[in-house]
Design an enzyme around this catalytic site. Structure first.
Site, PDB file in Angstrom:
ATOM      1  N   ARG A   1      -7.840   0.442  17.015  1.00 41.84           N
ATOM      2  CA  ARG A   1      -8.389   0.551  15.688  1.00 41.84           C
ATOM      3  C   ARG A   1      -9.156  -0.680  15.190  1.00 41.84           C
ATOM      4  NH1 ARG A   1      -4.345   1.423  10.619  1.00 41.84           N
ATOM      5  NH2 ARG A   1      -4.451  -0.942  10.384  1.00 41.84           N
TER       6      ARG A   1
ATOM      7  N   LYS B   1       0.855  -1.109   0.056  1.00 47.82           N
ATOM      8  CA  LYS B   1      -0.098  -0.212  -0.011  1.00 47.82           C
ATOM      9  C   LYS B   1       0.857   1.102   0.118  1.00 47.82           C
ATOM     10  CE  LYS B   1      -0.456   0.249   4.965  1.00 47.82           C
ATOM     11  NZ  LYS B   1      -1.134  -0.226   6.271  1.00 47.82           N
TER      12      LYS B   1
HETATM   13  C1  LIG Z   1       0.082  -0.998   6.805  1.00 46.49           C
HETATM   14  C2  LIG Z   1      -0.363  -2.176   7.697  1.00 46.49           C
HETATM   15  C3  LIG Z   1       0.598  -2.928   8.204  1.00 46.49           C
HETATM   16  C4  LIG Z   1       2.216  -2.746   7.688  1.00 46.49           C
HETATM   17  O1  LIG Z   1       2.785  -1.761   8.291  1.00 46.49           O
HETATM   18  P1  LIG Z   1       4.173  -1.499   7.992  1.00 46.49           P
HETATM   19  O2  LIG Z   1       4.632  -0.312   9.168  1.00 46.49           O
HETATM   20  O3  LIG Z   1       4.285  -0.836   6.592  1.00 46.49           O
HETATM   21  O4  LIG Z   1       5.056  -2.685   8.168  1.00 46.49           O
HETATM   22  C5  LIG Z   1       0.378  -4.279   8.530  1.00 46.49           C
HETATM   23  N1  LIG Z   1      -0.956  -4.536   9.053  1.00 46.49           N
HETATM   24  C6  LIG Z   1      -1.939  -3.553   8.604  1.00 46.49           C
HETATM   25  C7  LIG Z   1      -3.323  -3.736   9.176  1.00 46.49           C
HETATM   26  C8  LIG Z   1      -1.549  -2.486   7.975  1.00 46.49           C
HETATM   27  O5  LIG Z   1      -2.866  -1.476   7.860  1.00 46.49           O
END
Ligand SMILES: *Cc1c(COP(=O)(O)O)cnc(C)c1O
Length: 364
Positions: free
Chosen positions: A135, A40
Site C-alpha cells: 500500500r 477512524k
Molecule cells: C487504520 C490504520 C492503523 C490502525 O489499524 P488497527 O487495525 O485499527 O489497529 C494503523 N496504521 C495505519 C496506516 C492505518 O491506516
C-alpha cells in the site's frame, strides 16, 4: 426494556474502551513503545479520543484529517497524527490541525514545508517504508534515506520524526520479526547518518501486537498505531490466537428492534435469481424455522456476517439494506414484537455503525 431508547442503537461503553486502551498502552510502555490511538473506526468520536488520551496514548490519529480538525477545534491538547498520506488539497488544513503525518512523496513534503512557513509552524513527518504489503511507502531503501537526509539537512519547518511501515492491509502480509527488522535496520542507518535517534520507529497497527505479546517484537520498534484492539478487540483473540486477559470484546453493542416474528421456510419459494444486491446466494433447506425480522440493515453495518449475536441461540440468516433476518428457533428467550436483539461486532460493522446518522449512539 427501556422504552425511551430509539433503535437501531449502538451502545458504546467508554469505560471498557479506556480499560482496553490502558492494557495496551501499559504493555507497550513496558517495551519502550508509544501508542497512537486511532479513531477512524469510530468516525472520530471525541469521547473515544478522550478515553485513548486518558489511557496514555501519545497521539490521537486518523486517516481522515477532518476528524483531527474537529478535535483541535474542541481544544484537545493532545498531539494529532494523520495516518493516510496527505492529499495536496488538504495541506493547509494539515499543518493547522495535525502535528505529524505519514508521508512518502517529496512533492507533498515540499508543499508541507511551504504551508508551515506561512503558518510559522513545525510539522513532524514519518517516512513510510513498504516492506511488502504494497500500500503506502517507499519501496526503495535508498530513496527513503535520501528523503530523510533532505528533510534533516534542508527543510526548516518539516521535522523528520521517524520512519514506519504498514502491514496486513492490502497485501495481507503478516507482521513478523523479519519484516519489522528491515524497518529497525533502516532506522539504525538513518540514526547513524543524522547523528540522533528517531523519535518514531512505527511498527504497524493491531496486527503487530501478537509479536509484542509473544516477546518477538524487534527492540528497535518504539511506536505502534492502534485502533481495533482497543475498541472491539476481535482480531487478536478470534483471528490471531492472542488472548489478553482483562480485555473487553463488548465495548460496542448493536441493539435492533424486532418488527416481525413468523415461522417460515428456510428455502425461498419460486424461481431463484438475484437478491437485493445482485448476488446469487446459496440457501440451505432446514425446513420451517422461527424467524425474526429486525429494523436494521446493510446500510447500517454493511456486513451482517461480521455481527455476532449476544444470545447464542440467535443465528443471523441474512439481510438487505434495511432489514436483518435472524433465526430464533433455538433461543431460550420468548421473543415478541418490539423486543430488542443485541449483537457484538467485528471492526467493519463498528466502522459503518459509528458513521451512520441513522443509528442512534448511547454512551454508557
Ligand atoms: C487504520 C490504520 C492503523 C490502525 O489499524 P488497527 O487495525 O485499527 O489497529 C494503523 N496504521 C495505519 C496506516 C492505518 O491506516
Amino acid at each position: 426494556m427501556n422504552t425511551k431508547d430509539k433503535y437501531p442503537l449502538l451502545e458504546i461503553n467508554l469505560n471498557k474502551i479506556y480499560e482496553n486502551a490502558k492494557i495496551i498502552v501499559d504493555k507497550c510502555r513496558e517495551k519502550g513503545i508509544s501508542v497512537s490511538g486511532i479513531i477512524k473506526g469510530v468516525n472520530g468520536m471525541d469521547s473515544v479520543a478522550k478515553e485513548f488520551a486518558r489511557a496514555g496514548c501519545a497521539h490521537i490519529a486518523s486517516s481522515r484529517l477532518e476528524q483531527l480538525t474537529q478535535l483541535k477545534e474542541k481544544d484537545f491538547k493532545i498531539r494529532t497524527m494523520l495516518i493516510r498520506l496527505p492529499m495536496e488539497s488538504e495541506i493547509e488544513e494539515l499543518v493547522k490541525f495535525a502535528d505529524i503525518s505519514l508521508n512518502s512523496e517529496w512533492q507533498t513534503i515540499e508543499l508541507i514545508e511551504k504551508a508551515c512557513e506561512k503558518e510559522k509552524k513545525q510539522h513532524g513527518v514519518v517516512l513510510m517504508y513498504d516492506v511488502g504489503d504494497l500500500r503506502e511507502g517507499f519501496v526503495s531503501r535508498k530513496e527513503l534515506i535520501d528523503q530523510a537526509l533532505h528533510i534533516e539537512n534542508n527543510l526548516k519547518y518539516v521535522k523528520l520524526m521517524g520512519i514506519g511501515t504498514n502491514l496486513s492491509c492490502y497485501g495481507s502480509v503478516k507482521p513478523t520479526s523479519e519484516n519489522l527488522n528491515k524497518v529497525t535496520e533502516l532506522a539504525d542507518t538513518i540514526r547513524e547518518l543524522i547523528g540522533r535517534k528517531l523519535e518514531i520507529v512505527s511498527g504497524g497497527g493491531t496486527t503487530s501486537l501478537p509479536l509484542l505479546f509473544n516477546g518477538d517484537m524487534p527492540s528497535g520498534i518504539n511506536h505502534l498505531r492502534i485502533g481495533e484492539a482497543m475498541l472491539v478487540n476481535r482480531d487478536l483473540p478470534d483471528l490471531w490466537g492472542t488472548k489478553v486477559t482483562g480485555m473487553h470484546q463488548d465495548a460496542f453493542i448493536l441493539k435492533a428492534q424486532i418488527i416481525e416474528i413468523k415461522d417460515k421456510p428456510t428455502y425461498p419459494i419460486g424461481e431463484l435469481y438475484l437478491d437485493a444486491f445482485g448476488n446469487k446466494p446459496i440457501y440451505e433447506d432446514r425446513g420451517v424455522r422461527r424467524k425474526a425480522l429486525l429494523a436494521v440493515g446493510k446500510q447500517d453495518f454493511m456486513q451482517e456476517d461480521r455481527l455476532i449475536p449476544c444470545d447464542e441461540g440467535v443465528e443471523i440468516v441474512g439481510g438487505s439494506s434495511d432489514h436483518l433476518i435472524v433465526d430464533i428457533e433455538d433461543s431460550e428467550q420468548e421473543f415478541k414484537i418490539g423486543d430488542v436483539i443485541q449483537f457484538y461486532m467485528y471492526y467493519s460493522p463498528m466502522l459503518y455503525l459509528c458513521s451512520s446518522r441513522w443509528v442512534k449512539k448511547k454512551f454508557v
